[in-house]
Motif scaffolding. Structure first.
Motif, short mmCIF file in Angstrom:
data_model
loop_
_atom_site.label_atom_id
_atom_site.label_comp_id
_atom_site.label_asym_id
_atom_site.label_seq_id
_atom_site.Cartn_x
_atom_site.Cartn_y
_atom_site.Cartn_z
N ARG A 15 7.94 16.84 -23.49
CA ARG A 15 8.22 18.26 -23.72
C ARG A 15 8.26 19.02 -22.39
O ARG A 15 9.06 19.92 -22.20
CB ARG A 15 7.13 18.83 -24.63
N ALA A 18 11.50 18.33 -20.69
CA ALA A 18 12.58 19.07 -21.35
C ALA A 18 12.55 20.54 -20.95
O ALA A 18 13.57 21.15 -20.64
CB ALA A 18 12.47 18.92 -22.86
N THR A 22 15.19 23.00 -18.90
CA THR A 22 15.65 24.27 -19.46
C THR A 22 15.50 25.39 -18.44
O THR A 22 16.40 26.20 -18.24
CB THR A 22 14.85 24.63 -20.73
N ARG A 96 25.94 13.34 -27.41
CA ARG A 96 24.76 12.74 -28.02
C ARG A 96 25.08 11.89 -29.24
O ARG A 96 24.35 10.95 -29.58
CB ARG A 96 23.80 13.88 -28.40
N MET A 106 12.09 7.07 -27.05
CA MET A 106 11.85 8.22 -26.17
C MET A 106 11.94 7.85 -24.69
O MET A 106 11.99 8.74 -23.85
CB MET A 106 10.48 8.83 -26.48
N PHE A 109 15.73 9.30 -22.03
CA PHE A 109 15.73 10.75 -22.13
C PHE A 109 17.15 11.24 -21.94
O PHE A 109 17.71 11.16 -20.85
CB PHE A 109 14.81 11.37 -21.07
N PHE A 110 17.73 11.73 -23.02
CA PHE A 110 19.13 12.14 -23.00
C PHE A 110 19.18 13.66 -23.05
O PHE A 110 18.60 14.28 -23.93
CB PHE A 110 19.84 11.54 -24.20
N ARG A 111 19.90 14.25 -22.11
CA ARG A 111 19.98 15.71 -22.09
C ARG A 111 21.43 16.14 -21.95
O ARG A 111 22.14 15.71 -21.03
CB ARG A 111 19.17 16.23 -20.91
N GLN B 54 13.66 13.42 -31.66
CA GLN B 54 13.98 13.00 -30.29
C GLN B 54 14.98 13.98 -29.66
O GLN B 54 14.79 14.46 -28.54
CB GLN B 54 14.56 11.59 -30.31
N ALA B 55 16.03 14.29 -30.41
CA ALA B 55 17.07 15.18 -29.88
C ALA B 55 16.50 16.59 -29.65
O ALA B 55 16.73 17.19 -28.61
CB ALA B 55 18.25 15.22 -30.84
N VAL B 57 13.45 17.55 -29.11
CA VAL B 57 12.49 17.59 -28.00
C VAL B 57 13.22 17.49 -26.66
O VAL B 57 13.00 18.29 -25.75
CB VAL B 57 11.46 16.44 -28.14
N GLN B 58 14.09 16.50 -26.53
CA GLN B 58 14.74 16.26 -25.24
C GLN B 58 15.71 17.39 -24.87
O GLN B 58 15.79 17.78 -23.71
CB GLN B 58 15.48 14.92 -25.27
N GLU B 59 16.41 17.89 -25.86
CA GLU B 59 17.38 18.94 -25.57
C GLU B 59 16.70 20.30 -25.45
O GLU B 59 17.33 21.27 -25.07
CB GLU B 59 18.47 18.99 -26.65
N ASP B 60 15.44 20.37 -25.82
CA ASP B 60 14.68 21.62 -25.75
C ASP B 60 15.43 22.77 -26.41
O ASP B 60 15.65 23.82 -25.82
CB ASP B 60 14.35 21.96 -24.30
N VAL B 61 15.84 22.54 -27.66
CA VAL B 61 16.63 23.55 -28.34
C VAL B 61 15.75 24.71 -28.82
O VAL B 61 14.57 24.51 -29.13
CB VAL B 61 17.41 22.96 -29.55
N TYR B 87 5.13 16.21 -30.56
CA TYR B 87 5.60 16.43 -29.19
C TYR B 87 5.45 17.89 -28.75
O TYR B 87 6.16 18.35 -27.85
CB TYR B 87 7.06 15.97 -29.05
N ASP B 88 4.59 18.62 -29.40
CA ASP B 88 4.35 20.03 -29.05
C ASP B 88 5.61 20.88 -29.09
O ASP B 88 5.74 21.83 -28.32
CB ASP B 88 3.74 20.16 -27.63
N ALA B 89 6.55 20.52 -29.94
CA ALA B 89 7.81 21.25 -29.95
C ALA B 89 7.93 22.14 -31.18
O ALA B 89 8.92 22.84 -31.35
CB ALA B 89 8.98 20.26 -29.90
N ASP B 92 7.53 26.52 -30.78
CA ASP B 92 8.58 27.40 -30.25
C ASP B 92 10.00 26.92 -30.59
O ASP B 92 10.93 27.10 -29.81
CB ASP B 92 8.41 27.61 -28.74
N THR B 93 10.14 26.31 -31.73
CA THR B 93 11.48 25.98 -32.20
C THR B 93 11.70 26.71 -33.53
O THR B 93 10.87 26.61 -34.44
CB THR B 93 11.63 24.46 -32.43
#
Lengths: 348, 138
Positions: A15, A18, A22, A96, A106, A109-111, B54-55, B57-61, B87-89, B92-93
């Motif tokens: 997190r 990520a 951001t 994606r 995990m 890590f895909f961004r 996974q998406a 968390v990683q994309e931080d949406v 994942y602590d997400a 704030d989502t």
């Protein structure tokens, strides 16, 4: 999770990684300090750039590459860049969808990142995001982007090794490649090699590379080409031949996973070549120089924008330019004058 | 634009979970969000809850919109919520669900942490406005 973001990132919290990216993308307050802190923890990852025309199969290949690296026990970071609308700034980031081989893993890590309309900004954001992944401890970092223009070329230049995807039957695309992508490719990947025309594309690429190396392809003309046995003349001057890297051409069928191991092998070879020839250090030096230049350009531009705002915006100047009272060069001189003065004083 | 100029863009993940092949709605919403200036990541069809987590968390949406038309929301949404928490997400989502959801279930989903449920007939403008109003401060 604001204060110790870096600590959490270094401790391996996804997190935090990520969120760091951001902040980098948003240029949120404090992101510069963040990236500064990352710097000392970077330098361990191999950075690979993958580029090619839309639909060439970049995302599918990257997915398979990531899976293959995972089998070797390595961790992977991927940054996939898609264009955004110049009008709304919105974007659909679709890379994606192709990441089917790394479901729920995990350690990949895909961004997805969008171009967000700024020119120099994207390569800065990409460089910084790579730093975050590097500091996080990823072994391999893959940057994936459409190879459409200078902007994209600047992005993949941040990679140690660049692979260019060329789909079969793209005769004209191959021509287009000459413009710049050819020079940055460390390997060519003819994807969808099971399609008709793949052989021809491989052949065309070979010819082009031979021209580039200063020789004449054996397939051209009846005369001349009296050179070496492999069909083209090696230039006598310059680096000794064994020091030079000749971009290999690899054929793949990414959606079936064919040829992916060959790609990985060439990437490893290139990495070794970079280390042995001392190019790696040289590359790093050039990259940092480039990074500093880009940053300076953006920062100076930022300062200037503020100055323009203080002077009441550009509109007034534009009006005077239109009425021929003043010309654009004079405006630039006038706005830059304080800076120039300042620099002169420092010299004295 | 200088380096320090902040460029906040709302990021959304439009997700299809489970055995549900109806993605027209998800496509339409992705497009509308894009045109509203959001960055949209579309998951593709038949995703497992772990993939969505996974998406996200990683994309931080900022926004996770889950489209479910199969009736399996009672099983799938809690799994996603658990994953986000792991994942602590979760905090704030902004979590949205769209699809065919009976009223009783809607209350349950909201108790789980879903901010809003959009059923048939919900308008794009309404949804976009809701996202703009409720996007988490970060």
């Amino acid at each position: 999770m604001s204060g110790n973001l870096i600590d959490e990132l270094l401790a391996g919290k996804h997190r935090a990684l990520a969120r760091t990216i951001t902040k980098i993308e948003n240029r949120q307050a404090g992101y510069r300090e963040l990236v500064s802190q990352l710097h000392e923890h970077t330098g361990d990852a191999d950075v690979i750039g993958i580029t090619g025309s839309p639909g060439a199969g970049k995302s599918t290949l990257v997915d398979k590459m990531a899976a293959a690296y995972r089998e070797q026990g390595l961790t992977v970071g991927v940054i996939a860049i898609d264009p955004s609308s110049p009008f709304t700034g919105g974007a659909v980031l679709g890379d994606r969808i192709r990441m089917g081989s790394n479901v729920g893993d995990m350690e990949v890590f895909f961004r997805s990142m969008s171009a967000r309309g700024t020119l120099g900004g994207l390569s800065t954001a990409t460089t910084d995001a790579v730093k975050a992944l590097d500091a996080f401890g990823k072994d391999k970092i893959i940057i994936e982007t459409v190879g459409a223009g200078q902007n994209e070329i600047d992005i993949v230049k941040t990679a140690d090794t660049v692979g260019v995807l060329v789909p079969p039957g793209s005769g004209d695309d191959v021509q287009m490649l000459k413009a710049g992508i050819l020079e940055i490719a460390d390997l060519f990947i003819v994807n969808k090699a099971d399609l008709d025309g793949a052989d021809r594309t491989v052949q065309e690429l070979k010819e082009m590379l031979e021209y580039r190396d200063g020789g004449v392809p054996a397939t051209v003309g009846h005369h001349g080409a009296a050179g070496s046995g492999d069909g083209f003349e090696q230039p006598e001057s310059g680096d000794p031949p064994e020091q030079r890297w000749h971009p290999p051409i690899v054929e793949t069928v990414a959606n079936k996973g064919e040829g992916v191991d060959d790609v990985l092998e060439v990437l490893a070879d290139h990495r070794e070549h970079l280390a042995d020839s001392g190019e790696l250090a040289e590359q790093e030096r050039m990259r940092y120089a480039e990074e500093i230049r880009t940053l300076l350009q953006e920062d100076v531009r930022g300062l200037l924008e503020q100055e323009i705002d203080r002077q009441g915006g550009l509109d007034a100047y534009v009006g005077r330019v239109r009425s021929k009272e003043i010309d654009p060069y004079a405006v630039s001189d006038e706005l830059l004058e304080p800076i120039a003065e300042c620099l002169e004083q420092r010299e004295e | 634009m200088g380096v320090d100029q902040e460029q906040r863009t709302i990021r959304c993940l439009v997700a299809k979970v489970g055995l549900d092949g109806h993605d027209r709605g998800a496509h339409v919403i992705s497009r509308a969000f894009r045109d509203a200036g959001f960055e949209v990541i579309y998951s593709g069809l038949h995703r497992a809850p772990e993939e969505i987590v996974q998406a996200a968390v990683q994309e931080d949406v900022d926004v996770l919109g889950i489209s479910i038309l199969s009736g399996a929301h009672d099983t799938l949404v809690p799994k996603i919520v658990d994953g986000l928490q792991e994942y602590d997400a979760f905090e704030d989502t902004l979590l949205l669900v769209g699809g065919i959801i009976p009223d009783d279930d809607e209350d349950e989903l909201k108790a789980l942490g879903v901010s809003e449920v959009f059923g048939p007939g919900a308008s794009m403008d309404e949804m976009i406005e809701f996202v703009r109003q409720n996007v988490p401060e970060r």
